[in-house]
Structure formats: C-alpha cells, structure tokens
Design a protein around this motif. Sequence first.
Motif, mmCIF file in Angstrom:
data_model
loop_
_atom_site.group_PDB
_atom_site.id
_atom_site.type_symbol
_atom_site.label_atom_id
_atom_site.label_comp_id
_atom_site.label_asym_id
_atom_site.label_seq_id
_atom_site.Cartn_x
_atom_site.Cartn_y
_atom_site.Cartn_z
ATOM 1 N N ALA A 163 36.741 134.408 24.155
ATOM 2 C CA ALA A 163 37.459 133.364 22.334
ATOM 3 C C ALA A 163 37.650 132.454 22.683
ATOM 4 C CB ALA A 163 38.395 133.919 22.203
ATOM 5 N N LEU A 164 38.187 131.302 22.226
ATOM 6 C CA LEU A 164 38.768 130.374 22.533
ATOM 7 C C LEU A 164 39.900 129.784 21.582
ATOM 8 C CD1 LEU A 164 36.817 127.652 23.712
ATOM 9 C CD2 LEU A 164 36.430 127.105 21.393
ATOM 10 N N GLU A 165 40.702 128.701 21.576
ATOM 11 C CA GLU A 165 41.554 128.223 20.666
ATOM 12 C C GLU A 165 41.649 127.259 20.562
ATOM 13 O OE1 GLU A 165 45.801 127.540 23.073
ATOM 14 O OE2 GLU A 165 45.976 129.462 21.766
ATOM 15 N N TYR A 166 42.286 126.599 19.797
ATOM 16 C CA TYR A 166 41.386 125.272 19.586
ATOM 17 C C TYR A 166 42.628 124.515 18.781
ATOM 18 C CZ TYR A 166 39.624 120.357 17.185
ATOM 19 O OH TYR A 166 39.305 120.003 16.764
ATOM 20 N N GLN A 167 43.044 123.598 19.205
ATOM 21 C CA GLN A 167 44.771 122.966 18.311
ATOM 22 C C GLN A 167 44.266 121.639 18.385
ATOM 23 O OE1 GLN A 167 48.608 122.641 20.629
ATOM 24 N NE2 GLN A 167 49.063 121.764 19.541
ATOM 25 N N GLN A 168 44.696 121.473 16.720
ATOM 26 C CA GLN A 168 43.596 120.205 15.818
ATOM 27 C C GLN A 168 45.621 119.562 15.031
ATOM 28 O OE1 GLN A 168 42.286 119.492 11.787
ATOM 29 N NE2 GLN A 168 40.334 118.737 13.569
ATOM 30 N N ASP A 169 46.317 118.022 15.348
ATOM 31 C CA ASP A 169 47.148 118.201 14.814
ATOM 32 C C ASP A 169 47.060 116.650 13.938
ATOM 33 O OD1 ASP A 169 48.877 119.186 16.837
ATOM 34 O OD2 ASP A 169 49.258 118.196 18.328
ATOM 35 N N TRP A 170 47.550 116.896 12.755
ATOM 36 C CA TRP A 170 47.530 116.409 11.368
ATOM 37 C C TRP A 170 49.129 115.083 11.585
ATOM 38 C CZ3 TRP A 170 43.611 114.979 8.126
ATOM 39 C CH2 TRP A 170 42.163 115.926 8.157
ATOM 40 N N SER A 171 48.661 114.398 11.157
ATOM 41 C CA SER A 171 49.413 113.156 11.131
ATOM 42 C C SER A 171 49.432 112.540 10.072
ATOM 43 C CB SER A 171 49.340 112.157 12.433
ATOM 44 O OG SER A 171 49.130 111.443 11.842
ATOM 45 N N ARG A 172 51.073 112.330 10.035
ATOM 46 C CA ARG A 172 51.362 110.971 8.642
ATOM 47 C C ARG A 172 52.258 110.142 8.614
ATOM 48 N NH1 ARG A 172 47.320 113.045 6.669
ATOM 49 N NH2 ARG A 172 46.401 113.908 4.928
ATOM 50 N N ILE A 173 51.895 109.279 8.310
ATOM 51 C CA ILE A 173 52.911 108.190 8.316
ATOM 52 C C ILE A 173 53.781 108.124 7.338
ATOM 53 C CG2 ILE A 173 53.142 105.465 8.208
ATOM 54 C CD1 ILE A 173 51.127 105.842 9.489
ATOM 55 N N PRO A 174 54.912 108.282 6.658
ATOM 56 C CA PRO A 174 55.861 108.598 5.680
ATOM 57 C C PRO A 174 56.024 106.779 4.874
ATOM 58 C CG PRO A 174 57.303 109.434 7.616
ATOM 59 C CD PRO A 174 55.874 108.429 8.117
ATOM 60 N N LEU A 175 55.858 106.716 3.520
ATOM 61 C CA LEU A 175 55.800 105.738 2.765
ATOM 62 C C LEU A 175 57.500 105.281 3.582
ATOM 63 C CD1 LEU A 175 55.798 106.260 -1.184
ATOM 64 C CD2 LEU A 175 54.179 105.817 0.745
ATOM 65 N N ALA A 176 58.511 105.077 3.827
ATOM 66 C CA ALA A 176 59.654 104.616 4.693
ATOM 67 C C ALA A 176 58.948 103.724 5.531
ATOM 68 C CB ALA A 176 60.678 105.339 4.321
ATOM 69 N N ASN A 177 57.656 104.188 6.783
ATOM 70 C CA ASN A 177 58.039 103.365 7.017
ATOM 71 C C ASN A 177 57.066 102.097 7.066
ATOM 72 O OD1 ASN A 177 59.245 105.809 8.981
ATOM 73 N ND2 ASN A 177 56.771 105.698 10.174
ATOM 74 N N ASN A 178 56.025 102.136 5.558
ATOM 75 C CA ASN A 178 55.580 100.739 5.162
ATOM 76 C C ASN A 178 56.474 99.921 5.113
ATOM 77 O OD1 ASN A 178 52.983 101.282 5.764
ATOM 78 N ND2 ASN A 178 53.794 103.598 4.257
ATOM 79 N N ALA A 179 55.667 98.371 5.318
ATOM 80 C CA ALA A 179 57.043 97.672 4.653
ATOM 81 C C ALA A 179 56.230 96.838 3.549
ATOM 82 C CB ALA A 179 56.746 96.375 5.308
ATOM 83 N N VAL A 180 55.364 97.354 3.235
ATOM 84 C CA VAL A 180 55.014 97.093 1.366
ATOM 85 C C VAL A 180 54.384 98.017 0.837
ATOM 86 C CG1 VAL A 180 54.303 95.586 -0.473
ATOM 87 C CG2 VAL A 180 55.213 94.821 1.395
ATOM 88 N N VAL A 181 54.793 99.091 -0.211
ATOM 89 C CA VAL A 181 53.802 100.197 -1.047
ATOM 90 C C VAL A 181 53.522 99.742 -2.312
ATOM 91 C CG1 VAL A 181 53.691 102.153 -1.099
ATOM 92 C CG2 VAL A 181 54.412 101.410 0.843
ATOM 93 N N TYR A 182 52.291 98.965 -2.850
ATOM 94 C CA TYR A 182 52.007 99.033 -4.123
ATOM 95 C C TYR A 182 51.295 99.037 -4.805
ATOM 96 C CZ TYR A 182 53.720 95.458 -7.904
ATOM 97 O OH TYR A 182 54.049 95.219 -8.950
ATOM 98 N N GLN A 183 51.005 100.184 -5.054
ATOM 99 C CA GLN A 183 50.063 100.461 -6.246
ATOM 100 C C GLN A 183 49.193 99.517 -7.102
ATOM 101 O OE1 GLN A 183 49.062 103.935 -6.643
ATOM 102 N NE2 GLN A 183 47.093 103.883 -7.716
#
Length: 704
Positions: A296-316
């Motif tokens: 058997a094999l165990e595998y770990q994968q971490d996913w990351s997200r950058i919150p909007l608050a951590n951006n200087a400018v966010v524009y659609q």
Amino acid sequence: MSIQRLLRHLRNSFLNLGKTLTRSLSHFIQRGLRSLFQISRQRQAGFVLPTVTMVILVVSLLSLAMLLRSTDRAKNAHNFRVNEATLNATAPALDRAKAKIAAIFEDPNIPRGTPSDTAFMGAFGDLGSGIENYTFGDEVPLKLVFDIDGDSNTGEEDSGATKNTKNDETVNTAWKFPVDTDNNGKFDSYTLYTILFRNPTTSGGEFTRARNPLEARNLPMEGASGSACANNTGGGASLVGDSDWFQLPNEQKLKKAFFVYAATVPIGPNTSGALPTGLDANQYELYPGGTKGFSALEYQQDWSRIPLANNAVVYQDDLLTFAGSNQFFNGRIITNANLMVGKGKNVRSFTTKFFLVSSKSSCFYDPESSKILVGGNVGNNRYDDFAFANGTVHVDELHLFQGEGNDPTFNTNFGKVDSVTTTTVSAKESLYNNNAYNQRISYLVNAAFWLGTGAYPNELLAGRPPADVSEQEAKDYYTKYFKQLTRQVPYIEVEPGDNALFIPTITTGTGIASDGFLASVDSEAKAKDFFKLSHGSETADKTGLDPLRPPHQWMFPVDPDNNATTYMQSKTSSSNKLELELTRIPATNPEELDGKEERIGDRVLVGNNLPETIYIDDSSIEAESRLLSGIQTQQQVTGVKWRQSGSAAPSTVDRTRQSQVVSLPDLGDLSRGGQWEIDAATAPKDKFDNVLLTWSQCHKNSTH
C-alpha cells in the motif's frame, strides 16, 4: 724411516685429528640445538589452543560480517524492487486521485476560494449528489465506514441537534478498478484508492476529538523557512475559523491537506478454489503465483490558496493606473481584464512604482506574494488615447525579486512599447466591452435552456431528477458555466451599442441570418444547430462526443491550432482586429529562473484573454475530461521561445501561456434586501472572510 714416510704419517695424523674435531663439534652443536628446541617447546606449551581459538574467532567474525553485508545489499536491492513495483502498481491510482482533486476545485457546485469540508463532501457525492461525476469508466465507487462514536453501529449519520456532516461514519470518496499486472490480457488484481480530506469537528478554532480513519491523517506540511524566519516557526499550523483551512507560520497562503491511500490487491480464489463469482473468465484470472501479499502507498498533497486580503489590488474589469499623483503599489495585483499602466495627462513629473510585498528581511518576502496577474493584455495608454511619446517611460520602477534577503533590481521599461502585448496602442480598441460579453452569455444560456432538461449535466442535477431543478437554479448554473468558458470581447471587435451576436470567421451556416448575425433560438433544433456551428457534426446534447460549450471563436482569443490567427475581429471589417504580440512581454524560461526574476514577464504574468476554463480539443480524451482549469493548462505560443537566463538570446524551449483569470467571490443578489445586503450585515466569522466593495456601488460611470 725415510722422509716421505714421515710426511705421509704427519698428513694422516692431521686428517684424523680434523675428522675427530669436526665430529666432536658437530655432536656438541647438535646437543646444544636439541636442548634449545626442547626448552622453547616447553615454554610455548599451553598457548597454542588460545591462539588457534582467537584466529578461528576472528576469521568467523570477518566471514559473518561479510555475509551480513551481502545480505543487507540483497535486502536493499529487494526493497528497491518492491518500492518500484509498488509505485508502478499504484501510479495509475495516484494519477487518478490527483486529477480528481484538481477537478473538485473547478467544480461549479463548490464556492471559489477556500471551500469547506462540507462543500467538498457535497461535490464528491457524500451529501446526495452524483459520485458518478468523479468515477471513471472502469471504476466502481466504494464506501468507507468507521464507528466514530463507538456505539458499535457503523455507517451512521450525525444525529445531533445541530447536524454536522463531519460526524458521518461513511465517506464515498473511494474507488476500485481492475489491473493486469503481468500484461497477459486478463485482469488479475484490483487497485483500490481513497481520497480523504475531512478534519475533526471544531469549537472555538480547536478540534473537539481525535482524528479517525475517515479523515486526513495530518495537517498540511510547512514549507521551507528562510533564514530570516528560521526562529519564527513555533506553533505549527493554525485552523482559520471554521474554514477547514490552515495558516502555517511565515506563510501568507492558506493550506489544506488531501491524503490518498492506494493499494493493488491480488484476485484470490473463492472457497472452491475457483475465480470469484461475477468475474468473467475471459477477462479475469486468479493472480499468478498464488501470493496473498500486497503493498500500500500513502500520498499527501497540500493545496494552497491566497486570500483576497493578501493582494494589494483585485479588480474584475480593466485596470487603469493613470492617477494624477505619485503611485506606489506594494505586493500582488490581480486584474481579470486588461492592465493599462502609465501616468496621468501632463503629469509626467509624478512617480509610479511597483514595489515587492515587503522588506527583504520580511518572512513574507517571496516572489509569489508580488506577482502581477493580468487576465487580458497589457497596454500603455488611457481610455481617451492620449498620445504619449513613443518610448516615454510610463512606470519609473518595476521591482524584480532576486532571492531571499537580497535587494530587488529595478526595471524601468514597464509601460514602454516592448511591454504592450497587442499590436494596437489604442485603449479604445483593446479595452473590454462588458455589454457585448453579456449579450453572448445570455444567448448561450438561452440556447442551453432550449436543449431541455434531458440535456442537464450531472453537475447541475446533483443526483436529483431534472424535474427537481428550478429554472432559476439552471439559469445560474449555465451563466456561471459559460462565463468560465467564454473570453472577453474587446471594443475593436464590437463597438459600443453594436450587436455582439456573431461568430468571427463564420458568416454562413444553419442558424446564421442573412445579415451574418445569429438567428434567435426558440426551439431545441435551433439550439443544436447553434452549438454545432463551430464543432462540425458533433451533437450538442449529453449523448454527443463533446461537452456543451460555446463556439471556438467565443472561447479562444486566437485560433488554438496555430495560436496566431486572431478571433478578436470586427464583423464589418476583417482589418479591424486585435492581434497579439507573441514575443511580448519578454520572459525567462521558468526552468532556469531558480526563484529569481530577471525580466518584466517573470513578474507580470499575462493570459492574453484566455478564459478561466480551457477546452482541450482532443478526441482521445474522454469528454468529461476535456474542460480543464486555465491556470493548470499551458498553451504553446507558436514559433516563440523563452529567453535564456542571463542572456538576451532565446532558449530552445517553446514558450507557453496560461489563463490568469481568478474567480472572485460571487456578489449574489444586488437588489434591495437581497443577498448582497444580507451578507454585508453579517459579521465575518474570521479574518479571511471577504468583504468586497465594487466601484459600481460607489460611482455609476458611463460606457464609452
């Protein structure tokens, strides 16, 4: 006596005397040596056995050491072969699991950003939606059960007053599929794998119980800390509110761990020694060799997200930086449309600088925290097309990351002609016409409705019959779905107030009126004709070869076959078109960067108007797998190479581009008393809850 006889007598006497002396000396020496050897043997008596024993012991130990060494080498070689065999056997399962984890983040049924465990469970099928959406053709979905509350009744749902799905004793995220390990044409084993991501229940940001086998085994792993932060890593990962995401020390990103367990199990005989009931002997066989062991094999994968608050400018929409005063931008910038950089009219004495996120000694000093993501293109002009002198510096400094603890370098060419990614310098032509874009989305949604409820995709049905799906729910789903697949419309393609319902490069065909515009769709037949306009003979319902999608010319900014022929062109004149400058912005081969930034394109990432979701036109790929996240899909730029690191010469590696569109939180109902006002009055649960204010709420600007 004569003299001769006397001499002979004397000679004989001397000879006899010599023999006598010689014999006596010989006897004396023999007796002495004999006595000496007898004394030596007497002195050595009693030491022979210990000496022999010691020699035998040393030889035995050396032989044993050599034997153990050879045994260890054989064991290491065996372990290597076992590890390689295990990886080879479980590699397909790992690939499938990774593909499903990537797909779940693009599932339209879960929120963007940092979805909760409950949202993931619902999309995967634990809460009644169709697990078949994440089941490949040769797979059989399985259920895992565990007695969480210890009452000897497994498979229960949470029966508490406030139902919490994290206490459910069943998870559906497990599958099995047959494999042929000896390549003889018959399946002899099953590969089983599961994806686990749940966390224990929480209260006040703390877990209320220990982890169980139905949950992720551990927290996300901490990334490498630089020397500036080496002494600030205490405390480990901390749970962020009720979001099921974790923030690690010295990292701006939020992380979530996904665990995959995979095993390849041999097919053994039943009690009668035959193939188990239900398996076709023409396709299956007992595992050769009869071994019952498996790995058997165990595998770990971490996913990351950058919150909007951590951006200087966010524009659609289009972002223009032409203020009439000094401008300093610190950190990460996101625009899902175009970026126009420069200075205000007649105010060139003011300064515009794009700094990195913080000081070189900061724990947050890394290149990812200061990227500039442009979903559309980069220009250097204003909406009124004020004529700047060619080559005028529009940005004084663009700081480029040079490694941890090092001062950044300053690039003064951002905003010059070489950083404009289109052939036109007119902002009136390259900026986006939101009204034209909305016209096309509305047309797509209406056409999808005319296909009928029988064409509803599994993601919309969510395990329910079509009759249970409300019209508004279907409309919202199709609107979101087509927005992810449809590119933006520049003004050079559709001028203000004009009809956007035409397909560039296609002027005739079933469903196209005599004036070249699309005819209205008011029947299922007309809906199918429309969806087939740029897709050949493929049908447009669920039984077709491809998923439902817009025309190619509405999805891609340029022809995906050559990545050069533009689709962003006017209906009235083929010369009115927006073409891409494929060699701009200059960027270094990512494989050679080693975490540093050398050129403008290493920090400013441009998507060239690729949509958020990319359609892969490849009939060898299963239909449900042809829609991929644009961020994860690289598109080759024909005839263009990356630049070499440390040199102005091009490398030998083909350049690629990918979508830079980032899904922003849905504002919901903006009407009076609608979801917008409800959310605005709701207190944030944690510091990463997004509180957004749109420009349209503050100022109603005119459309040019």
